[in-house]
Design a protein around this motif. Structure first.
Motif, PDB file in Angstrom:
ATOM      1  N   HIS A  48       0.833  -1.190   0.000  1.00 56.78           N
ATOM      2  CA  HIS A  48       0.000   0.000   0.000  1.00 56.78           C
ATOM      3  C   HIS A  48       0.878   1.255   0.000  1.00 56.78           C
ATOM      4  CE1 HIS A  48      -2.658   2.596   2.863  1.00 56.78           C
ATOM      5  NE2 HIS A  48      -2.652   3.094   1.664  1.00 56.78           N
ATOM      6  N   LEU A  49       1.941   1.229   0.812  1.00 54.04           N
ATOM      7  CA  LEU A  49       2.838   2.383   0.877  1.00 54.04           C
ATOM      8  C   LEU A  49       3.551   2.601  -0.448  1.00 54.04           C
ATOM      9  CD1 LEU A  49       4.522   2.269   4.388  1.00 54.04           C
ATOM     10  CD2 LEU A  49       2.474   3.400   3.652  1.00 54.04           C
ATOM     11  N   ALA A  50       3.958   1.475  -1.078  1.00 55.84           N
ATOM     12  CA  ALA A  50       4.633   1.587  -2.368  1.00 55.84           C
ATOM     13  C   ALA A  50       3.699   2.275  -3.370  1.00 55.84           C
ATOM     14  CB  ALA A  50       5.030   0.206  -2.874  1.00 55.84           C
ATOM     15  N   SER A  51       2.428   1.862  -3.376  1.00 54.93           N
ATOM     16  CA  SER A  51       1.477   2.494  -4.309  1.00 54.93           C
ATOM     17  C   SER A  51       1.234   3.945  -3.923  1.00 54.93           C
ATOM     18  CB  SER A  51       0.126   1.793  -4.310  1.00 54.93           C
ATOM     19  OG  SER A  51       0.292   0.447  -4.239  1.00 54.93           O
ATOM     20  N   TYR A  52       1.241   4.203  -2.625  1.00 52.17           N
ATOM     21  CA  TYR A  52       1.016   5.574  -2.153  1.00 52.17           C
ATOM     22  C   TYR A  52       2.106   6.500  -2.724  1.00 52.17           C
ATOM     23  CZ  TYR A  52      -0.199   9.248   1.229  1.00 52.17           C
ATOM     24  OH  TYR A  52      -0.597  10.426   1.817  1.00 52.17           O
ATOM     25  N   VAL A  53       3.364   6.037  -2.628  1.00 53.77           N
ATOM     26  CA  VAL A  53       4.475   6.839  -3.151  1.00 53.77           C
ATOM     27  C   VAL A  53       4.304   7.023  -4.660  1.00 53.77           C
ATOM     28  CG1 VAL A  53       6.975   6.867  -3.551  1.00 53.77           C
ATOM     29  CG2 VAL A  53       6.078   6.117  -1.353  1.00 53.77           C
ATOM     30  N   GLU A  54       3.949   5.922  -5.353  1.00 50.57           N
ATOM     31  CA  GLU A  54       3.820   6.009  -6.811  1.00 50.57           C
ATOM     32  C   GLU A  54       2.693   6.952  -7.222  1.00 50.57           C
ATOM     33  OE1 GLU A  54       5.560   1.551  -7.406  1.00 50.57           O
ATOM     34  OE2 GLU A  54       3.418   1.890  -7.690  1.00 50.57           O
ATOM     35  N   VAL A  55       1.534   6.754  -6.587  1.00 49.40           N
ATOM     36  CA  VAL A  55       0.367   7.553  -6.979  1.00 49.40           C
ATOM     37  C   VAL A  55       0.599   9.039  -6.687  1.00 49.40           C
ATOM     38  CG1 VAL A  55      -2.036   8.035  -6.344  1.00 49.40           C
ATOM     39  CG2 VAL A  55      -1.319   5.710  -6.792  1.00 49.40           C
ATOM     40  N   HIS A  56       1.060   9.338  -5.451  1.00 50.67           N
ATOM     41  CA  HIS A  56       1.224  10.754  -5.118  1.00 50.67           C
ATOM     42  C   HIS A  56       2.421  11.369  -5.827  1.00 50.67           C
ATOM     43  CE1 HIS A  56      -2.122  11.365  -2.482  1.00 50.67           C
ATOM     44  NE2 HIS A  56      -1.914  10.139  -2.028  1.00 50.67           N
ATOM     45  N   GLY A  57       3.477  10.590  -6.059  1.00 59.13           N
ATOM     46  CA  GLY A  57       4.620  11.084  -6.819  1.00 59.13           C
ATOM     47  C   GLY A  57       4.159  11.489  -8.216  1.00 59.13           C
ATOM     48  N   GLU A  58       3.412  10.582  -8.850  1.00 57.04           N
ATOM     49  CA  GLU A  58       2.907  10.815 -10.208  1.00 57.04           C
ATOM     50  C   GLU A  58       1.991  12.051 -10.245  1.00 57.04           C
ATOM     51  OE1 GLU A  58       3.495   8.831 -12.982  1.00 57.04           O
ATOM     52  OE2 GLU A  58       2.325  10.374 -14.048  1.00 57.04           O
ATOM     53  N   ARG A  59       1.061  12.086  -9.288  1.00 60.27           N
ATOM     54  CA  ARG A  59       0.091  13.193  -9.291  1.00 60.27           C
ATOM     55  C   ARG A  59       0.757  14.531  -8.983  1.00 60.27           C
ATOM     56  NH1 ARG A  59      -4.922  10.676  -5.893  1.00 60.27           N
ATOM     57  NH2 ARG A  59      -5.445   9.049  -7.372  1.00 60.27           N
ATOM     58  N   LEU A  60       1.698  14.503  -8.045  1.00 61.66           N
ATOM     59  CA  LEU A  60       2.379  15.749  -7.683  1.00 61.66           C
ATOM     60  C   LEU A  60       3.145  16.292  -8.884  1.00 61.66           C
ATOM     61  CD1 LEU A  60       3.185  17.791  -5.521  1.00 61.66           C
ATOM     62  CD2 LEU A  60       4.989  16.244  -4.790  1.00 61.66           C
ATOM     63  N   CYS A  61       3.842  15.387  -9.613  1.00 62.68           N
ATOM     64  CA  CYS A  61       4.579  15.829 -10.806  1.00 62.68           C
ATOM     65  C   CYS A  61       3.615  16.403 -11.830  1.00 62.68           C
ATOM     66  CB  CYS A  61       5.340  14.665 -11.436  1.00 62.68           C
ATOM     67  SG  CYS A  61       6.739  14.182 -10.462  1.00 62.68           S
TER      68      CYS A  61
END
Ligand SMILES: Nc1nc2c(ncn2[C@@H]2O[C@H](COP(=O)(O)OP(=O)(O)OP(=O)(O)O)[C@@H](O)[C@H]2O)c(=O)[nH]1
Ligand SMILES: [Mg+2]
Length: 497
Positions: free
Chosen positions: A293-306
């Motif tokens: 879940h944390l791995a996806s959290y980093v991916e999703v928010h990293g992607e969205r923030l960019c």
């Protein structure tokens, strides 16, 4: 145990990555009001939702090993209760509530990840509480017991938006248990929808477990099959999927034996395995699932923030380009006006000195340019800004589903940023931050995924070795620190004498 330590260390590392690499930009550009790690900092959580009287609290009490939560046939408990660990009293003295905190304290304490629930208001805060319990079951996780779902009309009387609270809590949870009982299998539609909307698609499937509880109450095996069939049908209607999610069938053996005295039609039970133990194991696996879940959290928010910074950058670039174009038009108008004035003067006065002509041309040109910049330019810029704000989709390209999803999630944020139009970040600053966030998040998510696949093949010996290395490293650091403080002491003594 070594495995748990390893998982814990990995979790801390991921939280630190978010804290260092994503949160500063997220706060700076208004992507989030609270640090992004707030949602993931605390221990893994299991959210238990379902119809009223479906046996949520009884199930939780059974796992905790004591009657901590109130249970009863009518809608019993209208509070959201966070159950967490406290070992200040030994479990040998009986499993009990060590400390209780009310909603207000809980929502305002930065130690807990619930500050964003404050928006649900006073009524919610008076229905929110925390209990610290010395049950070993809670050593690595927290459980949230929720008020049972009622029909949608009664839901409106609660005084806060129940579906939204469930959605917010589900976003923080590593695992969501959805309990049904044989009597009311259809009333979870709204809450299910709000969970579905809040959880990102890739984390959704493995974070939710459906449970058909109180199966001992069916009057016969046929009755059980009918209930199971109805539930499957309802679920496929809600999920919009043809394949039915796995449903665990359970009952409480202690309560069952009491029921059995009155109703002896439960001969079918031995034919079924009570999946209570499966469920217990699934809950205990939450810290492990949590890593995914944390791995996806980093991916999703990293992607969205960019994506978000990219859109603000596009906005700044477009409006910057427009501003330069219009300033250039103003400059050209000035030049033209100045030349025209000099030309007219020459025609009217004839034989004028060239220096005077040039000064008139320069003066008139400058005046026109100044008038342009203070009166026409701002109006044009405002008009263009309004056009951009109305056509917010022109700030990005969405060429695949991931981009579409992330744009859907950030569109409103970008819109409000453009509408406010207050902070003018420079294009250079935006480009620099975008580059930094993107490279950090790409690297972080790669590292996290590698660590997770390594974890899946690690043996007990590997965990033991890791623990030894960790302790040795800690020892080494301690010695180094002691040596350097001794060194500092020696140096200061040298200076004294
Ligand atoms: N026969 C039977 N009864 C059960 C089982 N689990 C719970 N019950 C009974 O069902 C009633 C409701 O249980 P609770 O645990 O209070 O249910 P809940 O979902 O927490 O209810 P609310 O908090 O009101 O939403 C209680 O009287 C329990 O004794 C079960 O597996 N079998
Ligand atoms: Mg309850």
């Amino acid at each position: 145990m070594y495995r748990d330590n390893y998982i814990h260390a990995l979790r801390t590392e991921i939280v630190e990555m978010v804290e260092e690499h994503l949160t500063p930009a997220a706060i700076k550009y208004g992507y989030s009001q609270t640090p992004l790690e707030t949602n993931i900092k605390w221990r893994p959580m299991v959210l238990v939702i379902g119809n009223y009287s479906s046996g949520k609290s009884s199930l939780i009490n059974e796992f905790l090993g004591a009657e901590i939560q109130d249970t009863g046939q009518a809608p019993t408990d209208d509070s959201f209760t966070v159950l967490t660990y406290d070992d200040s009293v030994s479990e040998k003295q009986g499993i009990q509530v060590i400390e209780q905190r009310d909603g207000k304290a809980l929502l305002n304490d930065p130690e807990y990840p619930f500050s964003n629930l404050r928006k649900h208001g006073q009524r919610f805060s008076s229905h929110f509480q925390l209990k610290k319990i010395n049950s070993p079951f809670l050593k690595d996780l927290a459980i949230i017991d929720t008020p049972g779902m009622l029909d949608s009309i009664t839901e409106r009387d609660r005084g806060y938006n129940y579906q939204e609270v469930i959605g917010d809590l589900a976003q923080k949870a590593g695992l969501v248990l959805v309990l049904f009982d044989a009597h009311k299998a259809g009333t979870v539609r709204e809450a299910y929808k709000s969970i579905r909307e809040t959880l990102t698609a890739n984390t959704f499937e493995d974070r939710i477990i459906f449970v058909l509880n109180r199966i001992d109450e069916c009057s016969s095996f046929n009755d059980l099959l009918r209930v199971y069939g109805t539930l499957c049908w309802n679920l496929s209607q809600i999920t919009g999927r043809k394949d039915i999610p796995m449903i665990r069938m359970t009952y409480s053996s202690s309560i069952k034996s009491a029921v059995r005295k009155i109703n002896d039609n439960t001969d079918y039970l031995p034919l079924l395995e009570n999946q209570r133990e499966d469920l217990r194991q699934a809950i205990l696996q939450t810290p492990m699932r949590r890593l995914d879940h944390l791995a996806s959290y980093v991916e999703v928010h990293g992607e969205r923030l960019c994506h978000y910074i990219e859109s603000i950058l596009a906005y700044r670039q477009k409006s910057g380009k427009y501003r330069m174009q219009k300033l250039f038009t103003g400059f050209l108008s000035g030049m033209l006006g100045g030349s025209l004035a000099a030309f007219l003067l020459m025609l009217l006065a004839g034989g004028m000195d060239l220096t005077i002509l040039l000064s008139v041309a320069g003066g008139v040109g400058t005046l026109i340019f100044i008038l342009w910049t203070i009166s026409i330019q701002p109006r044009l810029e405002l008009k263009y800004h309004n056009i951009l704000a109305e056509d917010i989709d022109s700030l990005t390209t969405v060429d695949d589903q991931t981009r579409k999803d992330s744009w859907a999630a950030i569109r409103d944020l970008v819109n409000s940023h453009v509408l406010k139009n207050k902070k003018h970040f420079s294009v250079y600053e935006l480009k620099k931050d975008l580059f930094e966030v993107r490279s950090a998040y790409n690297e972080d998510s790669k590292e996290i995924r590698e660590a997770l696949s390594e974890l899946s093949i690690m043996s007990d010996q590997d965990f033991e070795q890791w623990e030894k290395d960790r302790l040795a490293h800690e020892e080494y650091q301690k010695e180094k620190q002691e040596m350097s403080s001794a060194e500092i002491m020696r140096n200061s003594l040298k200076h004294m004498y």
